[in-house]
Scaffold this motif. Structure first.
Motif, PDB file in Angstrom:
ATOM      1  N   SER A 148     -10.451  21.904  11.521  1.00 52.53           N
ATOM      2  CA  SER A 148     -10.565  22.465  10.300  1.00 52.53           C
ATOM      3  C   SER A 148      -9.734  21.994   9.399  1.00 52.53           C
ATOM      4  CB  SER A 148     -10.020  23.913  10.622  1.00 52.53           C
ATOM      5  OG  SER A 148      -9.851  24.655   9.154  1.00 52.53           O
ATOM      6  N   VAL A 149     -10.200  21.459   8.031  1.00 50.92           N
ATOM      7  CA  VAL A 149      -9.815  20.805   6.976  1.00 50.92           C
ATOM      8  C   VAL A 149      -8.800  21.690   6.565  1.00 50.92           C
ATOM      9  CG1 VAL A 149     -10.166  19.601   4.709  1.00 50.92           C
ATOM     10  CG2 VAL A 149     -11.737  19.134   6.789  1.00 50.92           C
ATOM     11  N   SER A 150      -9.140  22.949   6.347  1.00 52.02           N
ATOM     12  CA  SER A 150      -8.171  24.080   5.662  1.00 52.02           C
ATOM     13  C   SER A 150      -7.119  24.040   6.594  1.00 52.02           C
ATOM     14  CB  SER A 150      -9.189  25.276   5.381  1.00 52.02           C
ATOM     15  OG  SER A 150      -9.571  25.806   6.522  1.00 52.02           O
ATOM     16  N   ASP A 151      -7.126  24.327   7.845  1.00 52.67           N
ATOM     17  CA  ASP A 151      -6.071  24.464   8.762  1.00 52.67           C
ATOM     18  C   ASP A 151      -5.168  23.207   8.696  1.00 52.67           C
ATOM     19  OD1 ASP A 151      -4.843  25.879  10.665  1.00 52.67           O
ATOM     20  OD2 ASP A 151      -4.899  24.355  12.072  1.00 52.67           O
ATOM     21  N   TYR A 152      -5.645  22.100   8.630  1.00 51.50           N
ATOM     22  CA  TYR A 152      -4.987  20.838   8.571  1.00 51.50           C
ATOM     23  C   TYR A 152      -4.091  20.810   7.191  1.00 51.50           C
ATOM     24  CZ  TYR A 152      -3.537  16.021   8.597  1.00 51.50           C
ATOM     25  OH  TYR A 152      -3.005  14.674   8.626  1.00 51.50           O
ATOM     26  N   CYS A 153      -4.857  20.952   5.964  1.00 53.92           N
ATOM     27  CA  CYS A 153      -4.144  21.064   4.617  1.00 53.92           C
ATOM     28  C   CYS A 153      -2.969  22.029   4.476  1.00 53.92           C
ATOM     29  CB  CYS A 153      -5.202  21.167   3.475  1.00 53.92           C
ATOM     30  SG  CYS A 153      -6.472  19.922   3.521  1.00 53.92           S
ATOM     31  N   ALA A 154      -3.078  23.175   5.300  1.00 51.63           N
ATOM     32  CA  ALA A 154      -2.321  24.432   5.165  1.00 51.63           C
ATOM     33  C   ALA A 154      -0.838  23.703   5.791  1.00 51.63           C
ATOM     34  CB  ALA A 154      -2.728  25.444   5.964  1.00 51.63           C
ATOM     35  N   HIS A 155      -1.037  23.001   6.963  1.00 57.14           N
ATOM     36  CA  HIS A 155       0.200  22.250   7.564  1.00 57.14           C
ATOM     37  C   HIS A 155       0.887  21.062   7.171  1.00 57.14           C
ATOM     38  CE1 HIS A 155      -1.337  25.433  10.451  1.00 57.14           C
ATOM     39  NE2 HIS A 155      -0.281  25.382  10.813  1.00 57.14           N
ATOM     40  N   HIS A 156      -0.231  20.167   6.420  1.00 55.80           N
ATOM     41  CA  HIS A 156       0.363  18.879   6.025  1.00 55.80           C
ATOM     42  C   HIS A 156       0.657  18.675   4.487  1.00 55.80           C
ATOM     43  CE1 HIS A 156      -1.133  18.389  10.118  1.00 55.80           C
ATOM     44  NE2 HIS A 156      -0.032  17.708  10.221  1.00 55.80           N
ATOM     45  N   ALA A 157      -0.195  19.610   3.592  1.00 52.34           N
ATOM     46  CA  ALA A 157      -0.133  19.272   2.221  1.00 52.34           C
ATOM     47  C   ALA A 157       1.249  19.511   1.583  1.00 52.34           C
ATOM     48  CB  ALA A 157      -1.147  19.927   1.718  1.00 52.34           C
ATOM     49  N   LYS A 158       1.663  18.706   0.804  1.00 51.51           N
ATOM     50  CA  LYS A 158       2.945  18.898   0.288  1.00 51.51           C
ATOM     51  C   LYS A 158       3.091  19.634  -1.082  1.00 51.51           C
ATOM     52  CE  LYS A 158       4.713  15.463   2.522  1.00 51.51           C
ATOM     53  NZ  LYS A 158       5.036  15.610   4.096  1.00 51.51           N
ATOM     54  N   CYS A 159       1.874  20.515  -1.237  1.00 56.82           N
ATOM     55  CA  CYS A 159       1.996  21.365  -2.184  1.00 56.82           C
ATOM     56  C   CYS A 159       1.473  22.944  -1.718  1.00 56.82           C
ATOM     57  CB  CYS A 159       0.954  21.055  -3.252  1.00 56.82           C
ATOM     58  SG  CYS A 159      -0.646  20.891  -2.774  1.00 56.82           S
ATOM     59  N   PRO A 160       1.580  23.965  -2.255  1.00 59.39           N
ATOM     60  CA  PRO A 160       0.888  25.373  -1.771  1.00 59.39           C
ATOM     61  C   PRO A 160      -0.267  25.252  -1.774  1.00 59.39           C
ATOM     62  CG  PRO A 160       2.613  25.614  -3.604  1.00 59.39           C
ATOM     63  CD  PRO A 160       2.349  24.367  -3.674  1.00 59.39           C
ATOM     64  N   VAL A 161      -0.886  25.770  -0.644  1.00 54.75           N
ATOM     65  CA  VAL A 161      -2.327  25.741  -0.142  1.00 54.75           C
ATOM     66  C   VAL A 161      -2.906  27.168  -0.318  1.00 54.75           C
ATOM     67  CG1 VAL A 161      -4.001  25.044   1.538  1.00 54.75           C
ATOM     68  CG2 VAL A 161      -2.154  23.821   1.034  1.00 54.75           C
ATOM     69  N   VAL A 162      -4.287  27.494  -0.776  1.00 59.81           N
ATOM     70  CA  VAL A 162      -4.891  28.808  -0.771  1.00 59.81           C
ATOM     71  C   VAL A 162      -6.030  28.339  -0.205  1.00 59.81           C
ATOM     72  CG1 VAL A 162      -5.996  30.400  -2.078  1.00 59.81           C
ATOM     73  CG2 VAL A 162      -3.779  29.570  -2.778  1.00 59.81           C
ATOM     74  N   ILE A 163      -6.202  29.138   1.125  1.00 58.20           N
ATOM     75  CA  ILE A 163      -7.654  29.030   1.740  1.00 58.20           C
ATOM     76  C   ILE A 163      -8.272  30.318   1.538  1.00 58.20           C
ATOM     77  CG2 ILE A 163      -8.632  29.064   4.189  1.00 58.20           C
ATOM     78  CD1 ILE A 163      -5.862  27.705   5.327  1.00 58.20           C
ATOM     79  N   VAL A 164      -9.304  30.010   0.962  1.00 54.03           N
ATOM     80  CA  VAL A 164     -10.263  31.101   0.460  1.00 54.03           C
ATOM     81  C   VAL A 164     -11.314  31.371   1.652  1.00 54.03           C
ATOM     82  CG1 VAL A 164     -11.729  32.034  -1.428  1.00 54.03           C
ATOM     83  CG2 VAL A 164     -10.031  30.581  -1.664  1.00 54.03           C
ATOM     84  N   LYS A 165     -11.223  32.650   2.040  1.00 51.91           N
ATOM     85  CA  LYS A 165     -12.158  32.927   3.021  1.00 51.91           C
ATOM     86  C   LYS A 165     -13.510  33.404   2.418  1.00 51.91           C
ATOM     87  CE  LYS A 165      -9.988  34.255   7.249  1.00 51.91           C
ATOM     88  NZ  LYS A 165      -9.859  35.485   8.140  1.00 51.91           N
ATOM     89  N   PRO A 166     -14.611  33.247   3.087  1.00 50.06           N
ATOM     90  CA  PRO A 166     -15.900  33.907   2.417  1.00 50.06           C
ATOM     91  C   PRO A 166     -15.849  35.227   2.544  1.00 50.06           C
ATOM     92  CG  PRO A 166     -16.429  32.603   4.620  1.00 50.06           C
ATOM     93  CD  PRO A 166     -14.935  32.309   4.146  1.00 50.06           C
ATOM     94  N   PRO A 167     -16.794  35.827   1.736  1.00 48.03           N
ATOM     95  CA  PRO A 167     -16.942  37.326   1.659  1.00 48.03           C
ATOM     96  C   PRO A 167     -17.529  37.746   2.981  1.00 48.03           C
ATOM     97  CG  PRO A 167     -18.215  36.649  -0.003  1.00 48.03           C
ATOM     98  CD  PRO A 167     -17.395  35.267   0.510  1.00 48.03           C
ATOM     99  N   LYS A 168     -17.106  38.702   3.543  1.00 46.12           N
ATOM    100  CA  LYS A 168     -17.978  39.326   4.626  1.00 46.12           C
ATOM    101  C   LYS A 168     -19.432  39.887   4.154  1.00 46.12           C
ATOM    102  CE  LYS A 168     -13.845  41.014   7.162  1.00 46.12           C
ATOM    103  NZ  LYS A 168     -13.350  42.078   7.935  1.00 46.12           N
ATOM    104  N   GLU A 169     -20.041  39.423   5.047  1.00 50.74           N
ATOM    105  CA  GLU A 169     -21.635  39.858   4.690  1.00 50.74           C
ATOM    106  C   GLU A 169     -21.707  41.286   5.007  1.00 50.74           C
ATOM    107  OE1 GLU A 169     -24.690  37.296   6.333  1.00 50.74           O
ATOM    108  OE2 GLU A 169     -23.538  35.393   6.008  1.00 50.74           O
ATOM    109  N   SER A 170     -22.461  41.976   4.178  1.00 47.35           N
ATOM    110  CA  SER A 170     -22.812  43.544   4.565  1.00 47.35           C
ATOM    111  C   SER A 170     -23.473  43.841   5.549  1.00 47.35           C
ATOM    112  CB  SER A 170     -23.280  44.040   3.229  1.00 47.35           C
ATOM    113  OG  SER A 170     -24.572  43.477   3.031  1.00 47.35           O
ATOM    114  N   GLY A 171     -24.207  43.195   6.262  1.00 45.49           N
ATOM    115  CA  GLY A 171     -25.374  43.099   7.413  1.00 45.49           C
ATOM    116  C   GLY A 171     -24.373  43.112   8.319  1.00 45.49           C
ATOM    117  N   LYS A 172     -23.309  42.142   8.663  1.00 43.53           N
ATOM    118  CA  LYS A 172     -22.687  41.732   9.799  1.00 43.53           C
ATOM    119  C   LYS A 172     -21.629  42.814  10.037  1.00 43.53           C
ATOM    120  CE  LYS A 172     -23.321  36.759  10.056  1.00 43.53           C
ATOM    121  NZ  LYS A 172     -22.676  35.609  10.089  1.00 43.53           N
ATOM    122  N   GLN A 173     -21.705  42.808  11.443  1.00 42.49           N
ATOM    123  CA  GLN A 173     -20.131  43.796  11.854  1.00 42.49           C
ATOM    124  C   GLN A 173     -19.200  43.154  12.766  1.00 42.49           C
ATOM    125  OE1 GLN A 173     -21.605  47.337  13.803  1.00 42.49           O
ATOM    126  NE2 GLN A 173     -22.906  47.697  12.040  1.00 42.49           N
TER     127      GLN A 173
END
Length: 173
Positions: A148-173
């Motif tokens: 996961s690029v986002s996971d790696y960046c969250a642990h290794h970047a030297k600045c704050p990181v925001v990981i934006v999750k996609p919205p939940k689809e209304s048809g999925k449960q």
């Protein structure tokens, strides 16, 4: 405030870009003439900005993954590289259009290498204030095996990181 958004062409990365533009950055209300340029740039201000000292820019970063040259002939290698560059340009052109539509000044950066390392190195070298990345929504097992690029960046970047999750689809449960 200097913001970098990592773009890979996925819906998740474009959603993260839109999220960053809508919620983190506020475009000018009265300077629409400065927006339309051939390079897709516009004016950007930080939230609650009152002076030009707070003027910001979003940098869109795309990382091309290298392929193994020793397996391919020079002609095939050159053709693949050209296709990679065209794909990167098309993806970033779409991202620039999103920024232009929201009247946000943007620049692009195409890097080559491992996305994990290249994104973190770029944020450090550019002295950015915030890195925004999308999430594919992988579970823990898939994230462990696929990475996961986002996971790696969250642990290794030297600045704050925001990981934006996609919205939940209304048809999925």
């Amino acid at each position: 405030m200097r913001v970098v958004v990592a773009i890979d062409g996925s819906e998740g990365s474009f959603y993260a870009l839109k999220w960053a533009l809508d919620l983190l950055l506020v475009g000018p209300k009265d300077n629409a003439d400065d927006v339309a340029t051939s390079t897709g740039t516009a004016t950007l201000e930080a939230p609650h900005a009152g002076s030009h000292e707070n003027v910001s820019m979003v940098t869109l970063v795309y990382v091309m993954q290298p392929f193994q040259n020793y397996v391919l002939s020079a002609a095939v290698s050159g053709e693949l590289r050209k296709e990679q560059e065209e794909r990167a340009a098309a993806i970033l052109a779409h991202a620039l259009e999103i920024c232009k539509d929201k009247k946000i000044k943007a620049e692009t950066l195409i890097l080559s290498g491992d996305p994990n390392d290249m994104i973190c190195q770029a944020t450090e070298q550019m002295h950015v204030d915030l890195l925004v990345v999308g999430s594919r929504g992988l579970g823990m097992v898939k994230r462990t095996f696929i990475g996961s690029v986002s996971d790696y960046c969250a642990h290794h970047a030297k600045c704050p990181v925001v990981i934006v999750k996609p919205p939940k689809e209304s048809g999925k449960q």
